[in-house]
Write a protein that holds these residues in place. Sequence first.
Motif, PDB file in Angstrom:
ATOM      1  N   ALA A 165      32.843  43.051  45.292  1.00 31.63           N
ATOM      2  CA  ALA A 165      33.158  43.474  44.277  1.00 31.63           C
ATOM      3  C   ALA A 165      34.553  44.544  44.411  1.00 31.63           C
ATOM      4  O   ALA A 165      35.404  45.051  44.025  1.00 31.63           O
ATOM      5  N   ARG A 166      33.664  44.975  45.633  1.00 29.53           N
ATOM      6  CA  ARG A 166      34.710  47.088  45.019  1.00 29.53           C
ATOM      7  C   ARG A 166      36.035  46.545  46.262  1.00 29.53           C
ATOM      8  O   ARG A 166      37.361  46.849  46.099  1.00 29.53           O
ATOM      9  N   GLN A 168      37.556  43.981  45.949  1.00 28.96           N
ATOM     10  CA  GLN A 168      38.649  42.567  44.596  1.00 28.96           C
ATOM     11  C   GLN A 168      39.043  43.788  44.033  1.00 28.96           C
ATOM     12  O   GLN A 168      40.508  43.671  43.765  1.00 28.96           O
ATOM     13  N   GLU A 169      38.364  44.526  43.767  1.00 32.82           N
ATOM     14  CA  GLU A 169      38.863  45.780  43.291  1.00 32.82           C
ATOM     15  C   GLU A 169      39.887  46.839  43.728  1.00 32.82           C
ATOM     16  O   GLU A 169      40.834  46.550  42.872  1.00 32.82           O
ATOM     17  N   THR A 172      42.972  44.219  43.259  1.00 32.85           N
ATOM     18  CA  THR A 172      43.286  44.193  42.807  1.00 32.85           C
ATOM     19  C   THR A 172      44.683  45.658  42.392  1.00 32.85           C
ATOM     20  O   THR A 172      45.642  45.405  41.899  1.00 32.85           O
ATOM     21  N   ALA A 173      44.103  46.555  42.892  1.00 29.01           N
ATOM     22  CA  ALA A 173      44.691  47.790  42.574  1.00 29.01           C
ATOM     23  C   ALA A 173      46.139  47.802  43.709  1.00 29.01           C
ATOM     24  O   ALA A 173      46.664  48.479  42.557  1.00 29.01           O
ATOM     25  N   ASN A 225      42.925  55.236  43.652  1.00 28.39           N
ATOM     26  CA  ASN A 225      43.700  54.660  44.550  1.00 28.39           C
ATOM     27  C   ASN A 225      45.445  55.153  44.446  1.00 28.39           C
ATOM     28  O   ASN A 225      46.170  53.727  46.023  1.00 28.39           O
TER      29      ASN A 225
END
Length: 359
Positions: A165-166, A168-169, A172-173, A225
């Motif tokens: 999940a991290r 992918q986060e 995405t960012a 980010n």
Amino acid sequence: MSASPSSNQWVSGRYFDGRSSSSSAVRARVVNGALQLEVAGKTHSYAAEQVRLGVQVGSANSYLHLSDGAVLESLDVTGLQRLSRALKHSGGDSWLQRFEVNFKLIMCSLVAVLAFSVLGVLYGVPWLSNQIAYALPVELEMSIGEEALETMDNLWMQPSELTEARQQELLTAMSPYLRAMQSDYPAHSLQLHFRASDALGANAFALPGGNLVFTDEMVALAKNNEELAAVMAHEVGHVVHRHSMRNLVQSSLLVFVMVSLTGDVSAASDVATGLPALLANLSYQRNMETEADDFALAFLRKEGIAPQRFADIMLRLDPVALEEEGGAKGERDAAGRLSSFLSTHPPTPQRIERFQAQD
């Protein structure tokens, strides 16, 4: 012009015809401006410009080199020099012969070779490396990058310990920034990877062709980010300017230069002879880091990201720089200065100040 009387004296030695290893007894003298040889009952004559005196090394025999490949060798060094002077007196002194026996010309040539070598290492090698690196196909660069990533995975890196999940986060960012840079430089295939590595610690680096690697420690070090995007832009700068390939070519050319100067391939790895090349190569890498910083700064401005984001994560990445930022500027000891000089990056405080000045 006639030869001097002393040149009529015979000089004895051995005659090699240049076609076999056998030799014959010979007598030589200068007559009417030409070298006259008597070998096995036969007479040979050579004009002054057809004769060259060889340079004597230590106590070895001296030589007269003849235009047809023959050589007159003699222990009578003084006698051969007398013959040579008589031929010079007749007008047969060649530029090569003058060069070989003129100490000033030899020293000037030595200085010229050293100067050419230094200028070649400092300026010629970087320029030629740049030309070669940009001439190589991107496909070759990408292939080298894939092999490098596989090797590093086998030796120094493990799969990321970040959750799916991290990861992918983060992807995405970062995707909008990657797409923006990819659209400007479509030749490269920019891909972001996450790895765990105790050996590398908090780190991010670019491999040839476009593979960008962030360690878990670097991700943990970032507070947002945008800091990671700033670091990523710096690494993409390395990819766009093909720094990995330029470094590879530079290193190869420097080894070639060292081998050419020393005549020994092992000299490239010898500390005494290899240190100048090493320091020169490190300075080239510092220039590349500055070039990557330029790219990152331009990208941050374009995307509306504060340049301070890059400075913030750099301060956390380099505790020494953080100390200096807190008021210890100018208090570095000799060891610290040496460490900064040998670093492949420009001094961190200077880089931080540059990005801070853009806010």
